[in-house]
Design a protein around this motif. Structure first.
Motif, mmCIF file in Angstrom:
data_model
loop_
_atom_site.group_PDB
_atom_site.id
_atom_site.type_symbol
_atom_site.label_atom_id
_atom_site.label_comp_id
_atom_site.label_asym_id
_atom_site.label_seq_id
_atom_site.Cartn_x
_atom_site.Cartn_y
_atom_site.Cartn_z
ATOM 1 N N ALA B 260 0.926 -1.300 -0.067
ATOM 2 C CA ALA B 260 0.100 0.102 0.020
ATOM 3 C C ALA B 260 0.884 1.423 -0.039
ATOM 4 O O ALA B 260 0.572 2.288 -0.615
ATOM 5 N N ALA B 282 -4.857 -7.336 -1.183
ATOM 6 C CA ALA B 282 -4.500 -6.785 0.213
ATOM 7 C C ALA B 282 -4.671 -5.239 0.181
ATOM 8 O O ALA B 282 -5.026 -4.339 1.058
ATOM 9 N N ILE B 285 -7.744 -3.586 -0.539
ATOM 10 C CA ILE B 285 -8.709 -3.465 0.376
ATOM 11 C C ILE B 285 -8.403 -2.305 1.259
ATOM 12 O O ILE B 285 -9.071 -1.558 2.115
ATOM 13 N N ALA B 286 -6.850 -2.110 1.693
ATOM 14 C CA ALA B 286 -6.558 -1.185 2.555
ATOM 15 C C ALA B 286 -6.919 0.382 1.903
ATOM 16 O O ALA B 286 -7.267 1.353 2.710
ATOM 17 N N PHE B 289 -10.903 1.001 1.642
ATOM 18 C CA PHE B 289 -11.636 0.572 2.955
ATOM 19 C C PHE B 289 -12.438 1.911 3.475
ATOM 20 O O PHE B 289 -13.694 1.879 3.743
ATOM 21 N N THR B 294 -21.368 0.109 3.418
ATOM 22 C CA THR B 294 -21.702 -1.615 3.630
ATOM 23 C C THR B 294 -21.247 -2.384 2.685
ATOM 24 O O THR B 294 -20.672 -3.385 2.500
ATOM 25 N N GLN B 297 -17.543 -2.470 1.479
ATOM 26 C CA GLN B 297 -17.020 -3.348 2.420
ATOM 27 C C GLN B 297 -17.325 -4.787 2.017
ATOM 28 O O GLN B 297 -16.401 -5.677 2.122
ATOM 29 N N LEU B 300 -15.174 -5.621 -0.904
ATOM 30 C CA LEU B 300 -13.834 -5.726 -0.229
ATOM 31 C C LEU B 300 -13.553 -7.095 0.215
ATOM 32 O O LEU B 300 -12.720 -7.784 0.125
ATOM 33 N N ILE B 301 -14.651 -7.632 1.059
ATOM 34 C CA ILE B 301 -14.632 -9.098 1.742
ATOM 35 C C ILE B 301 -14.756 -10.039 0.726
ATOM 36 O O ILE B 301 -13.951 -11.092 0.884
ATOM 37 N N GLY B 304 -11.320 -10.419 -0.604
ATOM 38 C CA GLY B 304 -10.540 -10.934 0.675
ATOM 39 C C GLY B 304 -10.732 -12.416 0.593
ATOM 40 O O GLY B 304 -9.656 -13.104 0.924
#
Lengths: 361, 329
Positions: B260, B282, B285-286, B289, B294, B297, B300-301, B304
């Motif tokens: 990142a 990763a 996501i960082a 985020f 919601t 997110q 992003l999950i 992940g």
């Protein structure tokens, strides 16, 4: 095998033939590698200067290449192919070592030099408060509090869980459950930290509706910590000699007291070491803390309510601000973090050496 | 009720606990039962946590993917807001795999070299402190590698990239348009430096375990040091090297902060590795985020979860290799 054959052919083809075969093989003098290294370093710098290459990395690479090639050629001419290969391998191994030392040493050096610029008592004892990010000043007190609380809570969750799981695996477990636990501990070891963070995010924040807090971060850190504790404790418990257990059981001591009073005290040094190394590992985790604790600029002593700060996250957020003052703060916080982790590591290894498991004689 | 309650733990538990109750002929002491319950409970709790991780990530991912108006696996965009969210992991998968591969190509040979240096080449007095230092370096937090990479490594790579562009630019892979070196290749180099200590430390331990007799026998036959290593140390350590590399690969795949800080991301698959752009799971996501709602997110999950599956596969492969080694030795 083929090397030996070529060697003999090479000997036979030499002027004088087999008759000049002697027991002593021609060797390069002992100072050759050092001299060659110096010479090739000079050549590397010379080419670098001459061709006007502005990156020192290239100078080094050229020098390394010159050294390896020169050693190989010289050795092949004087000592033969087998020795030349040996010297080539030696040269490459040394190169690999030096190549790796440079960035790693630079990493430590930069952190210490740049970090010590603003690191003082004020920096350690104050939070950022309402200070604008571009201005110098501020400190990491809130981040230290946050890190200590989050890591402490994570250890409180993970250490007993990991300890008892390891006891189960070593002292009780034979059967399908134990096999499954062993397998999933291995799987857990490989979970990326951000995935652990996403898991707690999905359960704790998205489904249960809690806000960000230090405790949410602790749960994710605990998930990362448990497998490490289980693994190291398991290894230590396995080192306890069976005779000790049998002696205790033969005296009529219940199994649980045997474990508590004989097995655990024997291996406590190694177990402590394992737990401390695990603590050192999770202290530096940034990603889950970023997702779950969010980071704050002021002191929040309550890990169960509202956003907190933590050292690694502080480093990241100060880097993101992108001003000179915030870079300085990021380096200083990085230095504190590195010092903390290193001290934990050193103490842990010290304990391991001091209280080495008492194996049978 | 009571007899059956005491009988069940007796039937299930392993023989190790059996002699206790067999000799006394009575039900086990309450202390024993509590202790067994605690430790077995911890084991079961671990399984429950793993199951929960898989279940909840999958649940949120299904929510996200069913709301995705584009193909989740092939879309070159990440727009998880608004009424018609369109996002896909193609760029992230490419970036993650490529940067991790670059890291492996650089790190593994060097790490094996250092491990050999410490175990076989370095002077005795230097070897054990060196091993110690390497172990310590393996504990340096990744955010510090990230900070160093962003503020020290990136400014120093421009010259090297220009040079690579001059000589290898025609391949298309190594063309460099100037500017800050915040590219996938830089990420690969930084990840390589980051995983070096861990791969070294594991390989070194394997090399030190190589049977001393084999080495001495080879030396007695007149082998040079390299021949000893090639014929007795490396064959013994091969599977150890592989599992160490897999460990490093797992770290490189899941690394967040070091990527990142160094990468300047974009949602394009760039054939030139030296130019900025791309992204990893990763890192994405960082980066995304803080501004995600919601649903964002959840998206992003979902990415992940893909990362989780990839690391599981890598770790599984490593485990298989280690298991096979155990059979042989």
């Amino acid at each position: 095998m083929s090397d030996v054959m070529t060697e003999r052919q090479a000997l036979a083809e030499r002027p004088g033939g087999v008759s000049s075969l002697s027991l002593k093989q021609a060797r390069l003098p002992r100072w050759t590698p050092a001299a060659l290294a110096l010479a090739s370093a000079a050549i590397g710098c010379g080419i670098g200067l001459g061709a006007g290459l502005d990156s020192r990395i290239q100078w080094g690479l050229i020098a390394a290449l010159v050294f390896v090639v020169a050693t190989f050629v010289l050795s092949a001419a004087v000592e033969g192919a087998r020795q030349a290969k040996d010297r080539l391998a030696t040269g490459l191994v040394w190169m690999a070592f030096l190549l790796a030392v440079i960035p790693l040493a630079s990493l430590l050096w930069e952190t210490v030099v740049r970090g010590s610029k603003v690191l003082d008592g004020y920096f350690l004892s104050h939070s950022m408060g309402t200070l604008p990010d571009a201005l110098p000043g501020g400190g990491i007190y809130h981040a230290i509090i946050g890190t200590l609380e989050q890591v402490g809570l994570a250890t409180l969750i993970a250490a007993p869980l990991g300890l008892f799981t390891a006891i189960y695996l070593v002292e009780y477990g034979r059967g399908r459950l134990a096999k499954a636990v062993t397998f999933f501990v291995d799987v857990m070891t490989g979970i990326p930290s951000i995935v652990a963070g996403l898991f707690i995010l999905s359960v704790w924040i998205l489904i249960l509706g809690f806000g960000p807090s230090g405790f949410a971060g602790s749960m994710a850190l605990a998930i990362l910590m448990v497998p490490v504790v289980v693994r190291s404790t398991e290894e230590m418990l396995k080192l306890v000699p069976n005779e000790l257990r049998e002696a205790s059981l033969a005296l009529g001591v219940p199994k649980w007291r045997t474990i508590l009073k004989v097995v655990l005290p024997t291996s406590i040094g190694g177990i402590t070491t394992g737990v401390m190394l695990a603590v050192a590992r999770i202290t530096g985790e940034t990603a889950p803390v970023m997702l779950l604790v969010w980071g704050a600029k002021t002191i929040n002593n309550n890990p169960f309510q509202d956003a907190q700060q933590s050292l690694p996250l502080y480093v990241f957020q100060q880097w993101q601000q992108g001003s000179e003052a915030s870079y300085d703060r990021a380096w200083a916080a990085a230095l504190v973090l590195i010092a903390f982790v290193m001290i934990l590591n050193l103490v842990a290894r010290g304990i391991a050496r001091w209280k080495a498991p008492k194996t049978g004689r | 009720m009571t007899p059956s309650a005491t009988a069940t733990p007796d039937a299930a538990p392993p023989p190790a606990a059996a002699p206790d109750s067999a000799v006394s002929g009575k039900a086990r002491r309450p202390g024993d039962r509590i202790f067994l319950g605690l430790s077995r409970g911890s084991g079961i709790a671990l399984l429950v946590i793993m199951a929960a991780i898989a279940a909840f990530l999958t649940y949120r991912s299904v929510l996200a993917i069913s709301g995705d108006h584009a193909n989740f696996f092939t879309t070159l965009d990440w727009n998880a807001t608004g009424t018609e969210p369109k996002f896909g992991i193609a760029v992230l998968a490419f970036g993650t795999v490529v940067s991790a591969l670059i890291a492996m190509v650089i790190a593994v040979p060097v790490a094996v070299g250092i491990a050999l240096f410490i175990s076989h080449y370095a002077p005795r007095r230097l070897a054990s402190p060196l091993g110690y230092v390497i172990d310590l370096l393996a504990a340096v937090p990744s955010i510090i590698y990230g900070l160093w990479g962003a503020l020290f490594l990136v400014p120093h790579l421009g010259g090297l990239y220009g040079w690579l562009d001059d000589y290898l630019g025609w391949t298309g892979v190594f063309s460099y348009g100037g500017g800050a070196a915040r590219s996938l290749f830089t990420v690969g180099i930084l990840l390589a430096i980051m995983i070096l200590p861990i791969v070294t430390s594991v390989s070194r331990e394997v090399f030190l375990q190589a049977p001393r007799m084999h080495e001495e026998a080879a030396l007695a036959l007149g082998a040079t040091r390299w021949e000893v290593i090639r014929m007795s140390v490396l064959p013994f350590g091969r599977s150890g090297i592989i599992s160490a590399s897999m460990l490093g690969l797992g770290r490189a795949l899941g690394e967040t902060m070091a990527v990142a800080t160094v990468l300047s991301p974009s949602f394009l698959i760039n054939t030139s590795l030296l130019d900025p752009g791309g992204g990893t799971f990763a890192q994405n996501i960082a980066a995304k985020f803080s501004e995600a709602d919601t649903f964002g997110q959840d998206a992003l999950i979902a990415s992940g979860l893909v990362l989780f599956v990839i690391t599981l596969l890598v770790n599984g492969a490593a485990r298989l290799i280690i298991a096979r080694r155990k059979e042989y030795s």
